[in-house]
Scaffold this motif. Structure first.
Motif, short mmCIF file in Angstrom:
data_model
loop_
_atom_site.label_atom_id
_atom_site.label_comp_id
_atom_site.label_asym_id
_atom_site.label_seq_id
_atom_site.Cartn_x
_atom_site.Cartn_y
_atom_site.Cartn_z
N HIS A 1 25.12 -43.92 -14.31
CA HIS A 1 24.27 -43.13 -13.42
C HIS A 1 24.18 -43.71 -12.01
O HIS A 1 23.36 -43.24 -11.21
N GLY A 2 24.97 -44.72 -11.69
CA GLY A 2 24.87 -45.32 -10.37
C GLY A 2 23.76 -46.33 -10.29
O GLY A 2 23.57 -47.15 -11.21
N ILE A 3 22.99 -46.31 -9.21
CA ILE A 3 21.89 -47.25 -9.04
C ILE A 3 20.63 -46.47 -8.68
O ILE A 3 20.68 -45.27 -8.39
N GLY A 4 19.48 -47.16 -8.71
CA GLY A 4 18.24 -46.52 -8.33
C GLY A 4 17.21 -47.53 -7.87
O GLY A 4 17.32 -48.73 -8.17
N ARG A 5 16.22 -47.03 -7.14
CA ARG A 5 15.14 -47.86 -6.63
C ARG A 5 13.83 -47.40 -7.27
O ARG A 5 13.52 -46.20 -7.28
N TYR A 6 13.05 -48.36 -7.79
CA TYR A 6 11.79 -48.02 -8.45
C TYR A 6 10.66 -48.84 -7.85
O TYR A 6 10.79 -50.06 -7.67
N ASP A 7 9.56 -48.16 -7.54
CA ASP A 7 8.37 -48.83 -7.02
C ASP A 7 7.35 -48.93 -8.15
O ASP A 7 6.75 -47.92 -8.52
N PRO A 8 7.13 -50.10 -8.72
CA PRO A 8 6.18 -50.23 -9.83
C PRO A 8 4.77 -49.80 -9.46
O PRO A 8 4.01 -49.34 -10.32
N ALA A 9 4.38 -49.94 -8.19
CA ALA A 9 3.02 -49.60 -7.78
C ALA A 9 2.79 -48.10 -7.81
O ALA A 9 1.76 -47.62 -8.29
N SER A 10 3.75 -47.32 -7.31
CA SER A 10 3.59 -45.87 -7.25
C SER A 10 4.23 -45.14 -8.41
O SER A 10 3.92 -43.97 -8.67
N ASP B 1 11.89 -59.21 -2.81
CA ASP B 1 10.69 -60.04 -2.66
C ASP B 1 9.42 -59.22 -2.52
O ASP B 1 8.32 -59.73 -2.78
N ASP B 2 9.54 -57.95 -2.12
CA ASP B 2 8.35 -57.11 -1.97
C ASP B 2 7.93 -56.42 -3.26
O ASP B 2 6.98 -55.64 -3.28
N GLY B 3 8.64 -56.71 -4.36
CA GLY B 3 8.29 -56.13 -5.65
C GLY B 3 9.01 -54.85 -5.98
O GLY B 3 8.76 -54.26 -7.04
N THR B 4 9.92 -54.39 -5.11
CA THR B 4 10.73 -53.21 -5.42
C THR B 4 11.78 -53.57 -6.46
O THR B 4 12.47 -54.59 -6.33
N LEU B 5 11.90 -52.74 -7.49
CA LEU B 5 12.88 -52.97 -8.55
C LEU B 5 14.11 -52.11 -8.33
O LEU B 5 14.00 -50.89 -8.13
N TRP B 6 15.27 -52.74 -8.36
CA TRP B 6 16.54 -52.03 -8.26
C TRP B 6 17.22 -52.06 -9.62
O TRP B 6 17.23 -53.07 -10.31
N VAL B 7 17.80 -50.91 -9.98
CA VAL B 7 18.35 -50.70 -11.32
C VAL B 7 19.80 -50.29 -11.22
O VAL B 7 20.15 -49.41 -10.41
N ALA B 8 20.65 -50.88 -12.02
CA ALA B 8 22.06 -50.48 -12.13
C ALA B 8 22.29 -49.85 -13.48
O ALA B 8 21.77 -50.31 -14.50
#
Length: 483
Positions: A376-385, A365-372
């Motif tokens: 390569h496993g998973i990852g967290r992406y911050d679109p703002a930074s 809900d805070d806009g953080t994108l999680w990727v599977a």
């Protein structure tokens, strides 16, 4: 939001017609008796906060997807049938394609080059589903072929999606969605010096003359449930073969939508459809590889869809503020312009280990994108930074993630493991209580292609779809209602 009709689906109901550009499957079926009551089946197996549904609970052995609508009705895409149940019901009801009047536009795939195959059409396998407004859902069909423009006409028209309504007992198709552009919409080469107003005569047999028909196998569906943006609330996003993103717009009149069907009944099912985009590029050897899409998510902060193929991930920044795509079906540039590759910035068209291989996307809900990723496993992406953090799966799972979902209850991350089972990443580590519980049935250890969350329930409910496997047998559905 509960009970508010989605514009796309309300529009679709008024557009319902026999076939709607495809063979068979009238949605009315007036005069037919109601479907028989569901057969008596075993109760779901309950282990702590988990409940498990498999073949003993009446499901087909091949489960592809599961989703809830805003009223808590639950739908299971199971290849040969669609299952549904009301929130308060224990058991799923089985709806065969014939019982639901689903679109019939498939033939034997071996006859893909036969212009007029002799066998009667059937419903393509049901491989994706997304709940929409209360009592409404969208299902994805596995058409024949991927993107070859000169397949048989029936193959070019196969697959797509159906919209269905469910009142707790009966399930009915309300419209077919043909993910295509009619003739005279898309031009691959304009005549020089005409300001993109005259399509080149040398392309008289191209998509300008026959339409563009690429997105046949719908692998992922996401519905826009955000009522704060009335122009796009209720839009339906599709991820498929070739086309990474297609959209059924919810409010075509409010957008000033151009009706490209021009009243032609053969293309009526494309009304309100925008197709298609993909983050594809031309490789040094000249190949233009589009891949396929199971990575699809809606950004609740940016109010735009994000979408992935095997190589890159992008968003569509102008989509929410632009009423209608411009000429040639162009809805503005994708962002970022160089395309995101989280693990493998250069990508590789031949070596699968050197691609991102995104299998799923999910926003918190805070806009953080999680990727599977499938390797390569998973990852967290911050679109703002623009900061991306890679996270390995627990030992023993091969770093192969097949699905991902951010839990609105606490921001934890549910992950489906391609090797089977699931886990929960919470507060920076893997939560021991988030794995398949001891004494769970074998179906829970099957691969998880999809995780979807009913955020309208109290507490919210997490649904896992399990595909069958040679090791653990038939697939099924896991339901989690714990904290």
């Amino acid at each position: 939001m509960r009970g508010r009709p989605f514009g796309a689906l309300a529009l679709a109901a008024t557009m319902a017609m026999a076939g709607c550009g495809a063979k068979g499957g009238s949605s009315a079926r007036q005069g037919q008796p109601p479907p028989p009551p569901p057969p008596q089946v075993a109760a779901p197996i309950v282990v702590g906060s988990f409940a498990f549904y498999g073949t003993d609970q009446g499901l087909s052995p091949s489960v592809h997807d599961v989703s809830a609508d805003e009223g808590g009705n639950v739908y299971v895409a199971a290849g040969d049938a669609l299952y549904a149940k009301a929130r308060a019901d224990r058991d799923f009801r089985k709806f065969t394609p014939a019982a639901a009047g689903l679109t019939q536009n498939c033939h034997d795939p071996s006859e893909i080059d036969v212009p007029d195959p002799p066998d009667p059409p059937v419903t393509c396998p049901i491989i994706a589903v997304a709940g929409a407004a209360a009592g409404m859902a969208v299902i994805g069909l596995q058409g024949v072929g991927t993107d070859y423009d000169y397949d048989a006409p029936w193959a070019l028209a196969s697959g797509g999606a159906d919209l269905v309504s469910f009142d707790g007992k009966a399930l009915t198709r309300t419209r077919h969605v043909y993910l295509a552009s009619p003739p005279g919409v898309v031009c691959e080469q304009w005549q020089p010096n005409t300001n993109n107003t005259v399509c080149a005569a040398t392309y008289a047999d191209s998509v300008w003359m026959s339409g563009r028909r690429k997105m046949r196998q719908v692998k992922r569906i996401v519905v826009n449930h955000d009522p704060s943006r009335p122009l796009s609330y209720g839009d339906v996003y599709f991820g498929a073969t070739h086309g990474t993103l297609g959209i059924l717009v919810a409010s075509p009149d409010a957008r000033g939508w151009i009706d490209s069907t021009k009243g032609d009944p053969a293309w009526a099912a494309t009304k309100g459809v925008w197709e298609h985009y993909h983050p594809a590029k031309t490789w040094p050897d000249g190949r233009f590889l589009t891949g396929e899409s199971t990575g699809l998510a809606f950004d609740p902060v940016g109010h735009v869809p994000w979408f992935s193929n095997q190589f890159f991930t992008v968003s569509l920044p102008d989509y929410d503020s632009t009423p209608h795509p411009s000429a040639n079906a162009w809805w503005g540039p994708m962002s970022p312009p160089d395309f995101l590759a989280f693990w493998q910035p250069e990508g590789n068209p031949d070596d699968a280990s050197l691609r991102d291989n995104v299998s799923g996307l999910s926003f918190c809900d805070d806009g953080t994108l999680w990727v599977a990723s499938s390797n390569h496993g998973i990852g967290r992406y911050d679109p703002a930074s623009g900061v991306f953090t890679a996270i390995d799966l627990p030992n023993g799972y091969g770093n192969a993630a097949s699905a991902i979902a951010c839990d609105p209850a606490d921001g934890s991350i549910w992950v489906g493991f391609a090797w089977g089972g699931f886990g929960r990443y919470r507060s920076g580590s893997w939560d021991p209580s988030g794995y398949v519980p001891p004494n769970a049935p074998q179906l829970a250890w099957n691969p998880v292609p999809s995780i979807q969350i009913d955020r309208w329930a109290t507490p919210r409910v997490v649904y896992f779809a399990h595909q069958p496997s040679a090791k653990y047998g038939p697939g099924g559905v896991t339901v989690y209602t714990g904290p």
